[in-house]
Design a protein around this motif. Structure first.
Motif, PDB file in Angstrom:
ATOM      1  N   GLY A 378       0.821  -1.214   0.000  1.00  0.00           N
ATOM      2  CA  GLY A 378       0.000   0.000   0.000  1.00  0.00           C
ATOM      3  C   GLY A 378       0.850   1.258   0.000  1.00  0.00           C
ATOM      4  O   GLY A 378       0.503   2.258  -0.638  1.00  0.00           O
ATOM      5  N   CYS A 379       1.989   1.218   0.718  1.00  0.00           N
ATOM      6  CA  CYS A 379       2.915   2.366   0.703  1.00  0.00           C
ATOM      7  C   CYS A 379       3.464   2.593  -0.695  1.00  0.00           C
ATOM      8  O   CYS A 379       3.581   3.733  -1.159  1.00  0.00           O
ATOM      9  CB  CYS A 379       4.065   2.128   1.682  1.00  0.00           C
ATOM     10  N   LEU A 380       3.801   1.507  -1.374  1.00  0.00           N
ATOM     11  CA  LEU A 380       4.356   1.621  -2.723  1.00  0.00           C
ATOM     12  C   LEU A 380       3.304   2.145  -3.701  1.00  0.00           C
ATOM     13  O   LEU A 380       3.613   2.936  -4.593  1.00  0.00           O
ATOM     14  CB  LEU A 380       4.876   0.257  -3.174  1.00  0.00           C
ATOM     15  N   MET A 381       2.061   1.704  -3.532  1.00  0.00           N
ATOM     16  CA  MET A 381       0.999   2.156  -4.422  1.00  0.00           C
ATOM     17  C   MET A 381       0.701   3.643  -4.230  1.00  0.00           C
ATOM     18  O   MET A 381       0.179   4.304  -5.145  1.00  0.00           O
ATOM     19  CB  MET A 381      -0.270   1.338  -4.173  1.00  0.00           C
ATOM     20  N   ALA A 382       1.012   4.176  -3.054  1.00  0.00           N
ATOM     21  CA  ALA A 382       0.714   5.586  -2.775  1.00  0.00           C
ATOM     22  C   ALA A 382       1.745   6.535  -3.371  1.00  0.00           C
ATOM     23  O   ALA A 382       1.519   7.751  -3.394  1.00  0.00           O
ATOM     24  CB  ALA A 382       0.626   5.813  -1.267  1.00  0.00           C
ATOM     25  N   ILE A 383       2.858   5.997  -3.868  1.00  0.00           N
ATOM     26  CA  ILE A 383       3.890   6.859  -4.456  1.00  0.00           C
ATOM     27  C   ILE A 383       3.478   7.238  -5.865  1.00  0.00           C
ATOM     28  O   ILE A 383       3.073   6.390  -6.662  1.00  0.00           O
ATOM     29  CB  ILE A 383       5.253   6.152  -4.475  1.00  0.00           C
ATOM     30  N   ARG A 384       3.580   8.506  -6.167  1.00  0.00           N
ATOM     31  CA  ARG A 384       3.262   9.013  -7.495  1.00  0.00           C
ATOM     32  C   ARG A 384       4.520   9.615  -8.118  1.00  0.00           C
ATOM     33  O   ARG A 384       5.403  10.080  -7.399  1.00  0.00           O
ATOM     34  CB  ARG A 384       2.171  10.083  -7.419  1.00  0.00           C
ATOM     35  N   PRO A 385       4.606   9.630  -9.458  1.00  0.00           N
ATOM     36  CA  PRO A 385       5.764  10.284 -10.093  1.00  0.00           C
ATOM     37  C   PRO A 385       5.869  11.742  -9.685  1.00  0.00           C
ATOM     38  O   PRO A 385       4.888  12.365  -9.266  1.00  0.00           O
ATOM     39  CB  PRO A 385       5.465  10.141 -11.601  1.00  0.00           C
ATOM     40  N   ALA A 386       7.060  12.285  -9.801  1.00  0.00           N
ATOM     41  CA  ALA A 386       7.292  13.674  -9.409  1.00  0.00           C
ATOM     42  C   ALA A 386       6.438  14.610 -10.245  1.00  0.00           C
ATOM     43  O   ALA A 386       6.318  14.431 -11.459  1.00  0.00           O
ATOM     44  CB  ALA A 386       8.767  14.024  -9.576  1.00  0.00           C
TER      45      ALA A 386
END
Length: 398
Positions: A378-386
């Motif tokens: 879930g943490c990884l899915m919450a990362i968005r490109p800059a």
């Protein structure tokens, strides 16, 4: 042969030796040490855990040193320190000598294992370091496959002290010259990036902090799982009802599946963004745990295969995702900061998990590991490109 491939082959060969003679050493040597020194196993293995804790605490300083001086001198120093630590194991008497040797080895591992190697490749090749990182992990993925049988063969011939001294010499005579042959940072960056390489504007600091925190939580949770499973996997498979032979055979599939996961990243995954590949790797362990919960012991082999492939992919992602998200500027410092919680969690996880493994049904523990891995995903899915810079910022830069 390209500069990137040459550097990856040199680093991968040296990394195989470094991992085999440090991180993977206690699995074979520690039981002989326990018998010879008449020491408590907890103290003997505790020295290794202490070395990982020390490695984690020192890792941010190592990252800053690579940022300032390049990776080549840091890796050369690491081979000297690993050799010194192994020599102390072989020469110093008693349990205190074993502990002292492992504390020195902790310093060497901090400066000479994956995080330092990835940071070195980031300094050398910038955003083009993803392929060399994958090649390094493909080669070093065989460290345990080579190291464990070799240590097993050397123990009857040399004893555990002689084996440590032989490995000290190997690091001096093999790993150190390989690091000397690495390209210097200035020449490599010029050839890899070119004189007209465009520099991307730095992303917003708020996005960097949030993304790095999410990434650190993800890899820390996954390292906790792998640290616990690395020690307790055989016991857990036995707790599912497998015989000793069947448990050993199933656990032995972890190594080949890790290499398979890395090959998948190297071939099919190379066209995808590293974050997408990391999400796939993060998903495999929860899928394996779900299969195990639903099907029971019959799914033990698929679980080990999915777990191993997940670990294999995420080993590459530890180096590739931060580079893709944040760029090469400050990458070594970033890798040092990321290594701190990862190494600390690896050191503590086996001890913290021991009473849980002893008191929980194996299926419940593995199911909980799957849920923890799902939370990490879930943490990884919450990362968005800059976010892209605004037109006004672009005009100001021009």
């Amino acid at each position: 042969m390209t500069l990137e491939t040459r550097a990856a082959l040199l680093l991968g060969t040296a990394q195989t030796l470094a991992w085999a003679t440090s991180y993977y050493l206690p699995a074979v040597v520690a039981p002989a040490v326990v018998r010879d020194l008449q020491a408590e196993p907890a103290l003997v293995y505790g020295a290794f855990s202490a070395s990982l804790l020390l490695a984690g605490l020192v890792a941010p300083r190592v990252g800053r040193a690579i940022e300032q001086r390049g990776g080549r001198p840091v890796l050369m120093l690491s081979s000297l320190v690993i050799s010194l630590g192994l020599a102390l194991l072989g020469l110093l008497p008693g349990l205190w000598g074993w502990v002292a040797g492992w504390l020195v080895l902790g310093l060497g591992m901090s400066a000479g294992l994956y995080e330092a190697a990835f940071a070195t490749l980031g300094v050398l090749f910038g955003r083009g370091a993803r392929r060399p990182i994958t090649l390094v992990t493909l080669l070093a993925g065989f460290a345990s496959t080579i190291g464990w049988p070799l240590s097993t063969a050397l123990l009857p011939l040399l004893g555990w002290r002689g084996t440590c001294l032989a490995y000290a010499a190997a690091n001096l005579l093999i790993a150190l010259p390989l690091y000397v042959l690495l390209p210097r940072a200035a020449a490599a960056v010029e050839s890899a990036a070119g004189p007209q390489a465009a520099e991307l504007p730095p992303p917003p600091q708020a996005w960097v902090r949030r993304s790095f925190l999410l990434l650190a939580v993800f890899f820390t949770l996954r390292s906790m799982i792998s640290g616990a499973m690395g020690v307790h996997l055989l016991s857990l498979l036995g707790g599912l009802g497998l015989s000793v032979g069947a448990a050993v055979a199933a656990a032995a599939l972890q190594g080949p599946s890790q290499v398979g996961g890395r090959l998948l990243e190297f071939t099919a995954g190379r066209a995808a963004h590293p974050l997408v590949v990391a999400r796939l790797g993060g998903l495999l362990l929860p899928l394996g745990a779900l299969l195990l919960v639903l099907a029971g012991p019959v799914a033990a082999v698929p679980f080990v295969l999915l777990y191993g492939a997940s670990n294999g992919i995420l080993t590459i992602s530890r180096g590739a995702v931060p580079l893709a998200l944040f760029g090469p500027r400050g990458y070594p410092v970033l890798m040092g900061k990321l290594a701190l919680p990862i190494l600390v969690s690896q050191a503590l996880a086996p001890t913290l998990a021991a009473p849980v493994v002893a008191n929980w049904p194996a299926a419940h523990f593995l199911g909980a590991a799957g849920l923890l891995a799902l939370g990490a995903l879930g943490c990884l899915m919450a990362i968005r490109p800059a976010p892209l810079p605004s037109p006004e910022a672009a005009i100001q830069r021009s």
